[in-house]
Write a protein that holds these residues in place. Structure first.
Motif, PDB file in Angstrom:
ATOM      1  N   ARG A 194       0.849  -1.194   0.000  1.00  0.00           N
ATOM      2  CA  ARG A 194       0.000   0.000   0.000  1.00  0.00           C
ATOM      3  C   ARG A 194       0.880   1.237   0.000  1.00  0.00           C
ATOM      4  N   ASN A 195       0.579   2.166  -0.874  1.00  0.00           N
ATOM      5  CA  ASN A 195       1.310   3.429  -0.929  1.00  0.00           C
ATOM      6  C   ASN A 195       1.016   4.227   0.352  1.00  0.00           C
ATOM      7  N   PRO A 196       2.037   4.561   1.131  1.00  0.00           N
ATOM      8  CA  PRO A 196       1.794   5.306   2.375  1.00  0.00           C
ATOM      9  C   PRO A 196       1.051   6.625   2.146  1.00  0.00           C
ATOM     10  N   ALA A 197       1.172   7.170   0.936  1.00  0.00           N
ATOM     11  CA  ALA A 197       0.516   8.447   0.649  1.00  0.00           C
ATOM     12  C   ALA A 197      -0.960   8.286   0.284  1.00  0.00           C
ATOM     13  N   GLN A 203      -7.742  -2.893   2.512  1.00  0.00           N
ATOM     14  CA  GLN A 203      -8.982  -3.580   2.137  1.00  0.00           C
ATOM     15  C   GLN A 203      -9.758  -2.788   1.092  1.00  0.00           C
ATOM     16  N   THR A 204      -9.782  -1.480   1.241  1.00  0.00           N
ATOM     17  CA  THR A 204     -10.510  -0.645   0.281  1.00  0.00           C
ATOM     18  C   THR A 204      -9.846  -0.700  -1.087  1.00  0.00           C
ATOM     19  N   ILE A 205      -8.518  -0.702  -1.093  1.00  0.00           N
ATOM     20  CA  ILE A 205      -7.784  -0.801  -2.366  1.00  0.00           C
ATOM     21  C   ILE A 205      -8.126  -2.105  -3.069  1.00  0.00           C
ATOM     22  N   ILE A 271       8.539  -0.172  -9.216  1.00  0.00           N
ATOM     23  CA  ILE A 271       8.577  -0.916  -7.959  1.00  0.00           C
ATOM     24  C   ILE A 271       9.577  -0.285  -7.003  1.00  0.00           C
ATOM     25  N   PRO A 272       9.146   0.085  -5.792  1.00  0.00           N
ATOM     26  CA  PRO A 272      10.058   0.692  -4.814  1.00  0.00           C
ATOM     27  C   PRO A 272      11.225  -0.226  -4.464  1.00  0.00           C
ATOM     28  N   GLY A 273      12.321   0.400  -4.033  1.00  0.00           N
ATOM     29  CA  GLY A 273      13.526  -0.359  -3.716  1.00  0.00           C
ATOM     30  C   GLY A 273      13.322  -1.405  -2.638  1.00  0.00           C
ATOM     31  N   GLN A 274      12.493  -1.081  -1.606  1.00  0.00           N
ATOM     32  CA  GLN A 274      12.296  -2.049  -0.524  1.00  0.00           C
ATOM     33  C   GLN A 274      11.576  -3.295  -1.003  1.00  0.00           C
ATOM     34  N   LEU A 275      10.729  -3.156  -2.056  1.00  0.00           N
ATOM     35  CA  LEU A 275      10.043  -4.324  -2.601  1.00  0.00           C
ATOM     36  C   LEU A 275      10.974  -5.134  -3.495  1.00  0.00           C
ATOM     37  N   GLU A 294      -3.603   8.345  -9.258  1.00  0.00           N
ATOM     38  CA  GLU A 294      -2.654   8.316  -8.148  1.00  0.00           C
ATOM     39  C   GLU A 294      -2.419   6.854  -7.748  1.00  0.00           C
ATOM     40  N   ILE A 295      -1.149   6.443  -7.637  1.00  0.00           N
ATOM     41  CA  ILE A 295      -0.816   5.058  -7.283  1.00  0.00           C
ATOM     42  C   ILE A 295      -1.298   4.778  -5.854  1.00  0.00           C
ATOM     43  N   ALA A 296      -2.147   3.762  -5.739  1.00  0.00           N
ATOM     44  CA  ALA A 296      -2.701   3.399  -4.426  1.00  0.00           C
ATOM     45  C   ALA A 296      -1.991   2.197  -3.805  1.00  0.00           C
TER      46      ALA A 296
END
Length: 480
Positions: A194-197, A203-205, A271-275, A294-296
């Motif tokens: 889930r994008n922190p922003a 669940q909604t996503i 894909i973020p670095g942590q992933l 917006e990326i969710a």
């Protein structure tokens, strides 16, 4: 016809549940020990016991046409077949009768010649004939095979014949297909980000993604929809759904706006670095969710391992079985599965011909190979192997080619089959030893007058009983 069955009663015919809910025990057929919840639309099998609840169901097949009837026919045919190990008893029996008659005549002549008592000579000759009855020898193999096959059927393993059961006891290498054998055969969400922003929770996503994908039949879309259903998330209304082949789907979801679900590049996502540091995100298919551009969040979708696969592999390894994975999937996925299960030998991106050739190569090394698969692409390898196991409900060509059918789509049943085969052949060898030892010991004792015909008859009967009792021990033998 629409039939009703209540708790404590059994299903009369294979059919489809029309209404109601009930817990069914199908262990007699599939080997699955846990009761299964049956609801409208689910399939029920003849002979299943309702432990709780009540259902009405529409009958589809009756009698010998049901799965239970088919199992009984297959079991009867298999139990009537002859195992190669029985040839030893056949060969002995060919010379046994004339040899025993000759020994009895010789016993009579020598006892009359040296003892001079005609009646005593006749008694000893008759005692040799009585005690040497080959009943135990004839019962040694078929008695054990019938009990072994009956028990394997209760565990959900249908051997086609006794030869297949005996050959299974010699297996030292098991080759496994991946998809549908080790894994569940259908994509599932194995990780979610889930994008922190993002203002929405996970669940909604998922709920929004399922709403956008609800009219899509793509396997990855079905994985998202199924995940939402498993969490009992309400179905949201979507409109203006539009799919781009090979990319993804976009739709308007009431109250939320435009929802876009698809490949990372199509959604404008990196894909973020942590992933990237997590292996599952490297091997899985990535599905991204964007809400109003917006990326969710994102889902990692992969074919998950079956619940009992790891424990089954461990059981096979404890039996000193070499395990190989041969799959048509990409190498990174197969390598990941092999590492999860602790399997050292694996091959990926294999076509059906390559699988069959690889199985033959193992056999040329002197290995006795069992192949396990469920698809059309597995059929050549199943045919090439010494022993083959096909999953019930898979491709017909695979089932018809295989030496045995697994009713529960589980590698655990392969481990059960190998353990049962070892136990069965061990009992056959014990029975043959008892039969031979009995005759080797009994004939000389009868010849020298230590056994009367009455005692010899009782001993002969006890030998047959001992063989049957030993075979019946298979019903309680441990499989671990």
């Amino acid at each position: 016809d629409i039939l009703q069955t209540n708790a404590g009663n059994r299903i009369a015919a294979d059919g489809i549940v029309h209404s109601g809910e009930a817990w069914c025990d199908e262990s007699y057929l599939t080997g699955e020990s846990k009761p299964l919840l049956k609801q409208a639309g689910d399939k029920v099998l003849a002979g299943a016991l309702l432990s709780n609840g009540s259902i009405t169901y529409q009958a589809q097949t009756l009698g010998s046409q049901t799965l239970l009837g088919d199992m009984m026919q297959a079991l009867a045919q298999a139990q009537g077949s002859k195992a190669p190990i029985a040839r030893l008893a056949d060969k002995v029996s060919m010379v046994f009768v004339p040899a025993v008659v000759a020994i009895a005549v010789l016993t009579f002549i020598l006892n009359w010649w040296f003892g001079g008592d005609f009646n005593e000579a006749v008694t000893r000759g008759v005692a040799v004939l009585v005690i040497a009855c080959p009943c135990a020898l004839g019962l040694a193999t078929p008695a054990a095979m019938m009990v072994g096959m009956g028990r394997s059927a209760r565990y959900g393993v249908w051997f086609k014949d006794a030869a297949s059961l005996e050959r299974t006891s010699q297996v030292n290498t098991v080759v496994l297909d991946k998809t549908g054998t080790l894994t569940q055969g259908k994509p599932q969400i194995v990780a979610q980000w889930r994008n922190p922003a993002c203002q929405y929770d996970a669940q909604t996503i998922l709920q929004l993604a399922a709403a956008a994908e609800q009219l899509t039949t793509h396997p990855l879309a079905q994985a998202v929809i199924q995940a939402a259903e498993q969490q009992n998330l309400p179905v949201l209304t979507a409109s203006n759904s539009h799919s781009e082949i090979g990319q993804g789907t976009q739709a308007q979801v009431d109250g939320y706006g435009a929802v876009k679900v698809g490949k990372p590049a199509w959604c404008g996502f990196s894909i973020p670095g942590q992933l990237q540091q997590q292996e599952i995100w490297q091997i899985a298919s990535i599905v991204v969710v964007a809400i109003n551009n917006e990326i969710a969040g994102a889902f990692a979708i992969a074919d998950a391992l079956k619940e009992d696969t790891a424990s089954a592999i461990k059981r096979l390894q404890q039996q000193n079985i070499d395990i190989h994975i041969m799959s048509g999937d990409q190498r990174s996925v197969v390598e990941y599965i092999a590492r999860q299960l602790g399997i050292s030998y694996y091959q990926a991106e294999m076509n059906p011909r390559a699988k069959a050739e690889a199985v033959r190569a193992l056999m040329q090394q002197g290995k006795v190979v069992a192949m396990v698969g469920d698809g059309i692409n597995d059929a050549p390898a199943l045919a090439a192997a010494d022993v083959s196991f096909a999953m019930y409900g898979g491709a017909d060509v695979a089932t018809n080619t295989a030496s045995a059918t697994l009713m529960r789509h589980s590698v655990t049943q392969v481990a059960d089959a190998l353990a049962l085969a070892h136990a069965t052949v061990r009992v056959v060898k014990q029975n043959l030893f008892f039969a031979f030892f009995y005759n080797i010991l009994g004939i000389p004792l009868a010849a020298i007058g230590w056994l009367s015909p009455v005692i010899a008859g009782a001993a002969m009967a006890m030998s047959s009983i001992s063989v049957l009792l030993n075979a019946l021990r298979l019903r309680k033998s441990r499989l671990d």
